[in-house]
Motif scaffolding. Structure first.
Motif, PDB file in Angstrom:
ATOM      1  N   CYS A  89    -163.450  64.425  44.248  1.00  0.00           N
ATOM      2  CA  CYS A  89    -163.792  63.339  45.210  1.00  0.00           C
ATOM      3  C   CYS A  89    -163.932  62.049  44.535  1.00  0.00           C
ATOM      4  CB  CYS A  89    -165.379  63.845  45.650  1.00  0.00           C
ATOM      5  SG  CYS A  89    -166.483  63.949  44.401  1.00  0.00           S
ATOM      6  N   ASN A  90    -164.418  61.117  45.294  1.00  0.00           N
ATOM      7  CA  ASN A  90    -164.110  59.529  44.672  1.00  0.00           C
ATOM      8  C   ASN A  90    -165.400  58.689  45.020  1.00  0.00           C
ATOM      9  OD1 ASN A  90    -163.363  59.287  47.059  1.00  0.00           O
ATOM     10  ND2 ASN A  90    -161.502  58.457  46.633  1.00  0.00           N
ATOM     11  N   LEU A  91    -165.267  57.453  44.569  1.00  0.00           N
ATOM     12  CA  LEU A  91    -166.178  56.396  44.598  1.00  0.00           C
ATOM     13  C   LEU A  91    -165.472  55.093  44.541  1.00  0.00           C
ATOM     14  CD1 LEU A  91    -166.806  55.820  41.694  1.00  0.00           C
ATOM     15  CD2 LEU A  91    -168.887  57.403  42.085  1.00  0.00           C
ATOM     16  N   HIS A  92    -166.115  54.003  44.759  1.00  0.00           N
ATOM     17  CA  HIS A  92    -165.512  52.642  44.451  1.00  0.00           C
ATOM     18  C   HIS A  92    -166.202  52.185  42.952  1.00  0.00           C
ATOM     19  CE1 HIS A  92    -163.021  51.174  47.521  1.00  0.00           C
ATOM     20  NE2 HIS A  92    -163.921  51.808  48.505  1.00  0.00           N
ATOM     21  N   ALA A  93    -164.853  51.826  41.872  1.00  0.00           N
ATOM     22  CA  ALA A  93    -165.587  51.557  40.717  1.00  0.00           C
ATOM     23  C   ALA A  93    -166.350  50.228  40.861  1.00  0.00           C
ATOM     24  CB  ALA A  93    -164.526  51.166  39.760  1.00  0.00           C
ATOM     25  N   ALA A  94    -166.230  49.594  41.989  1.00  0.00           N
ATOM     26  CA  ALA A  94    -166.881  48.123  42.024  1.00  0.00           C
ATOM     27  C   ALA A  94    -168.403  48.673  42.357  1.00  0.00           C
ATOM     28  CB  ALA A  94    -166.284  47.492  43.468  1.00  0.00           C
ATOM     29  N   GLY A  95    -168.938  49.583  42.599  1.00  0.00           N
ATOM     30  CA  GLY A  95    -170.162  49.871  42.563  1.00  0.00           C
ATOM     31  C   GLY A  95    -171.050  49.783  41.366  1.00  0.00           C
ATOM     32  N   THR A  96    -170.341  49.685  40.257  1.00  0.00           N
ATOM     33  CA  THR A  96    -170.962  49.460  38.669  1.00  0.00           C
ATOM     34  C   THR A  96    -171.047  50.796  38.005  1.00  0.00           C
ATOM     35  OG1 THR A  96    -173.145  49.581  38.920  1.00  0.00           O
ATOM     36  CG2 THR A  96    -172.228  47.420  39.597  1.00  0.00           C
ATOM     37  N   ILE A  97    -170.992  50.500  36.651  1.00  0.00           N
ATOM     38  CA  ILE A  97    -171.367  51.805  35.971  1.00  0.00           C
ATOM     39  C   ILE A  97    -172.249  52.644  36.109  1.00  0.00           C
ATOM     40  CG2 ILE A  97    -171.473  52.389  33.267  1.00  0.00           C
ATOM     41  CD1 ILE A  97    -169.698  49.951  32.788  1.00  0.00           C
ATOM     42  N   ASP A  98    -173.463  51.799  36.633  1.00  0.00           N
ATOM     43  CA  ASP A  98    -174.798  52.586  36.648  1.00  0.00           C
ATOM     44  C   ASP A  98    -174.654  53.626  37.947  1.00  0.00           C
ATOM     45  OD1 ASP A  98    -176.385  51.701  34.727  1.00  0.00           O
ATOM     46  OD2 ASP A  98    -177.561  50.318  35.864  1.00  0.00           O
ATOM     47  N   MET A  99    -173.815  52.965  38.857  1.00  0.00           N
ATOM     48  CA  MET A  99    -173.831  53.620  40.338  1.00  0.00           C
ATOM     49  C   MET A  99    -172.626  55.068  39.683  1.00  0.00           C
ATOM     50  SD  MET A  99    -171.692  53.239  43.647  1.00  0.00           S
ATOM     51  CE  MET A  99    -170.187  53.684  42.958  1.00  0.00           C
ATOM     52  N   MET A 100    -171.845  54.927  38.860  1.00  0.00           N
ATOM     53  CA  MET A 100    -170.835  55.825  38.582  1.00  0.00           C
ATOM     54  C   MET A 100    -171.566  56.983  37.843  1.00  0.00           C
ATOM     55  SD  MET A 100    -167.215  53.978  38.104  1.00  0.00           S
ATOM     56  CE  MET A 100    -167.626  52.508  37.234  1.00  0.00           C
ATOM     57  N   LYS A 101    -172.451  56.595  36.771  1.00  0.00           N
ATOM     58  CA  LYS A 101    -173.144  57.609  36.074  1.00  0.00           C
ATOM     59  C   LYS A 101    -174.161  58.385  36.866  1.00  0.00           C
ATOM     60  CE  LYS A 101    -173.546  55.353  31.618  1.00  0.00           C
ATOM     61  NZ  LYS A 101    -174.425  54.379  30.823  1.00  0.00           N
ATOM     62  N   ALA A 102    -175.012  57.703  38.075  1.00  0.00           N
ATOM     63  CA  ALA A 102    -175.527  58.566  38.835  1.00  0.00           C
ATOM     64  C   ALA A 102    -174.707  59.467  39.645  1.00  0.00           C
ATOM     65  CB  ALA A 102    -176.143  57.529  39.815  1.00  0.00           C
ATOM     66  N   ALA A 103    -173.504  59.012  40.047  1.00  0.00           N
ATOM     67  CA  ALA A 103    -172.692  59.717  40.905  1.00  0.00           C
ATOM     68  C   ALA A 103    -172.470  61.239  39.953  1.00  0.00           C
ATOM     69  CB  ALA A 103    -171.394  59.092  41.254  1.00  0.00           C
ATOM     70  N   ILE A 104    -172.007  60.836  38.774  1.00  0.00           N
ATOM     71  CA  ILE A 104    -171.886  62.151  37.661  1.00  0.00           C
ATOM     72  C   ILE A 104    -173.117  63.067  37.881  1.00  0.00           C
ATOM     73  CG2 ILE A 104    -171.404  63.028  35.500  1.00  0.00           C
ATOM     74  CD1 ILE A 104    -169.023  61.911  36.227  1.00  0.00           C
ATOM     75  N   GLU A 105    -174.131  62.515  37.848  1.00  0.00           N
ATOM     76  CA  GLU A 105    -175.567  63.391  37.719  1.00  0.00           C
ATOM     77  C   GLU A 105    -175.803  64.079  39.005  1.00  0.00           C
ATOM     78  OE1 GLU A 105    -179.128  61.242  37.025  1.00  0.00           O
ATOM     79  OE2 GLU A 105    -178.284  60.274  35.329  1.00  0.00           O
ATOM     80  N   GLY A 106    -175.337  63.307  40.171  1.00  0.00           N
ATOM     81  CA  GLY A 106    -175.603  63.881  41.256  1.00  0.00           C
ATOM     82  C   GLY A 106    -174.537  65.188  41.601  1.00  0.00           C
ATOM     83  N   LEU A 107    -173.369  65.010  40.840  1.00  0.00           N
ATOM     84  CA  LEU A 107    -172.416  65.834  41.335  1.00  0.00           C
ATOM     85  C   LEU A 107    -172.421  67.130  40.516  1.00  0.00           C
ATOM     86  CD1 LEU A 107    -169.672  65.431  43.045  1.00  0.00           C
ATOM     87  CD2 LEU A 107    -168.406  64.478  41.184  1.00  0.00           C
ATOM     88  N   THR A 108    -173.235  67.080  39.230  1.00  0.00           N
ATOM     89  CA  THR A 108    -173.155  67.975  38.254  1.00  0.00           C
ATOM     90  C   THR A 108    -174.057  69.172  38.640  1.00  0.00           C
ATOM     91  OG1 THR A 108    -172.618  66.589  36.497  1.00  0.00           O
ATOM     92  CG2 THR A 108    -173.298  68.675  35.907  1.00  0.00           C
ATOM     93  N   ARG A 109    -173.634  70.571  39.024  1.00  0.00           N
ATOM     94  CA  ARG A 109    -174.435  71.415  39.382  1.00  0.00           C
ATOM     95  C   ARG A 109    -175.319  72.067  38.293  1.00  0.00           C
ATOM     96  NH1 ARG A 109    -168.807  73.058  40.879  1.00  0.00           N
ATOM     97  NH2 ARG A 109    -168.357  71.900  43.167  1.00  0.00           N
ATOM     98  N   SER A 110    -176.136  73.025  38.617  1.00  0.00           N
ATOM     99  CA  SER A 110    -177.133  73.461  37.676  1.00  0.00           C
ATOM    100  C   SER A 110    -176.364  74.477  36.457  1.00  0.00           C
ATOM    101  CB  SER A 110    -178.203  74.280  38.273  1.00  0.00           C
ATOM    102  OG  SER A 110    -177.449  75.386  39.219  1.00  0.00           O
ATOM    103  N   ASP A 111    -175.081  74.905  36.958  1.00  0.00           N
ATOM    104  CA  ASP A 111    -174.259  75.493  35.857  1.00  0.00           C
ATOM    105  C   ASP A 111    -173.550  74.606  34.906  1.00  0.00           C
ATOM    106  OD1 ASP A 111    -172.489  74.918  37.563  1.00  0.00           O
ATOM    107  OD2 ASP A 111    -171.923  77.160  38.057  1.00  0.00           O
ATOM    108  N   GLY A 112    -173.713  73.473  35.169  1.00  0.00           N
ATOM    109  CA  GLY A 112    -172.815  72.609  34.308  1.00  0.00           C
ATOM    110  C   GLY A 112    -171.394  72.179  34.803  1.00  0.00           C
ATOM    111  N   THR A 113    -170.903  72.727  35.933  1.00  0.00           N
ATOM    112  CA  THR A 113    -169.637  72.494  36.473  1.00  0.00           C
ATOM    113  C   THR A 113    -169.939  71.379  37.732  1.00  0.00           C
ATOM    114  OG1 THR A 113    -170.190  74.109  38.372  1.00  0.00           O
ATOM    115  CG2 THR A 113    -169.187  74.861  36.263  1.00  0.00           C
ATOM    116  N   ARG A 114    -168.696  70.718  37.958  1.00  0.00           N
ATOM    117  CA  ARG A 114    -168.573  69.866  38.935  1.00  0.00           C
ATOM    118  C   ARG A 114    -167.280  69.524  39.325  1.00  0.00           C
ATOM    119  NH1 ARG A 114    -166.409  65.251  37.098  1.00  0.00           N
ATOM    120  NH2 ARG A 114    -166.808  64.846  34.803  1.00  0.00           N
ATOM    121  N   PRO A 115    -167.040  68.814  40.445  1.00  0.00           N
ATOM    122  CA  PRO A 115    -165.796  68.499  41.015  1.00  0.00           C
ATOM    123  C   PRO A 115    -165.187  67.317  40.121  1.00  0.00           C
ATOM    124  CG  PRO A 115    -166.853  68.602  42.778  1.00  0.00           C
ATOM    125  CD  PRO A 115    -168.083  68.705  41.803  1.00  0.00           C
ATOM    126  N   LEU A 116    -163.780  67.239  39.917  1.00  0.00           N
ATOM    127  CA  LEU A 116    -163.275  65.923  39.231  1.00  0.00           C
ATOM    128  C   LEU A 116    -163.970  64.844  40.294  1.00  0.00           C
ATOM    129  CD1 LEU A 116    -159.546  67.112  38.880  1.00  0.00           C
ATOM    130  CD2 LEU A 116    -161.364  67.078  37.089  1.00  0.00           C
TER     131      LEU A 116
END
Ligand code: C5P
Length: 238
Positions: A89-116
């Motif tokens: 899945c994807n997002l716009h890099a223009a949303g800033t590094i903070d937004m991208m870090k938050a996205a990774i947090e949200g995407l990561t499942r409880s078992d540590g896996t996540r989509p690319l």
């Protein structure tokens, strides 16, 4: 027919308005399970149901919703997308590094896996001239793309969506393992449509793209499966 499943690096953009049109299109692929991209049009028309159905049928999926909002909103939305079990899945890099870090947090499942997770740098329909005149970004396109790619890498993303013309420079700056997924691909003789920064599948391979995203050259072809296989062959040098 030759087994092309080892080369699932051509992603078909299913830019259709309904599930019916999508299934109709997919009929021509028989048992083949090409990588599919579901974009805004199909997702807004059919919702998560179409994602679940296509996953159940065995298609690898890139959910291309290009999120761009405040970090907390993106984090929560990404958690929902992650639960759909998409592959990318994807997002716009223009949303800033903070937004991208938050996205990774949200995407990561409880078992540590996540989509690319990939960042869109600048849309392949945007020319350098328009970026400078309309968006008031005065740098060169290649500088903007590589800078956004480095931001994405710093935030922990897996790669970027960019033009094949920028794949090489992104790899030089971010390393070979940082993925480049590149739309804006056309056969040598096809219409460019609204895209601006385009190449052929063979050129995208030479420039170092890991995946190409191909829409109209396959979806509007008289024989979509044939056009898809041509892309696979040209891109993988088969
Ligand atoms: O039909 P065409 O090959 O131009 O389709 C390209 C697909 O890639 C579209 O679904 C478009 O939304 C998507 N895309 C793009 N440029 C980006 C990111 C995604 O063209 N930077």
């Amino acid at each position: 027919m030759k087994n092309y499943t080892a080369y699932n690096n051509v992603i078909i953009a299913c830019d259709f308005s309904s599930a019916e049109r999508t299934y109709d299109f997919l009929k021509s692929f028989g048992d083949m399970r090409p990588y599919l991209k579901i974009g805004m049009e199909l997702f807004y028309a059919e919702g998560p149901k179409i994602v679940r159905e296509l996953k159940d049928m065995g298609f690898p999926l890139f959910l291309d919703l290009k999120l761009h909002d405040i970090p907390n909103t993106v984090k929560k939305a990404m958690a929902v997308l992650s639960s759909l079990d998409v592959d990318m899945c994807n997002l716009h890099a223009a949303g800033t590094i903070d937004m991208m870090k938050a996205a990774i947090e949200g995407l990561t499942r409880s078992d540590g896996t996540r989509p690319l997770l990939l960042a869109v740098t600048q849309l392949t329909s945007t020319s350098e001239e328009r970026m400078q005149k309309e968006l008031l970004i005065s740098c060169k396109m290649s500088e903007v793309v590589t800078h956004y790619a480095l931001n994405a890498m710093q935030a922990g993303l897996d790669g970027v969506v960019c033009s094949p013309l920028e794949a090489q420079i992104v790899k030089q700056k971010c390393g070979q393992k940082f993925l480049t997924v590149t739309p804006g691909v056309r056969f040598a003789e096809s219409a460019v449509n609204d895209q601006v920064r385009v190449t052929t599948p063979a050129m995208a391979h030479e420039l170092g793209s890991d995946y190409i995203v191909v829409g109209r050259p396959v979806t509007a072809a008289d024989n979509p499966q044939e056009a898809y296989i041509r892309c696979l062959k040209e891109f993988n040098n088969l």
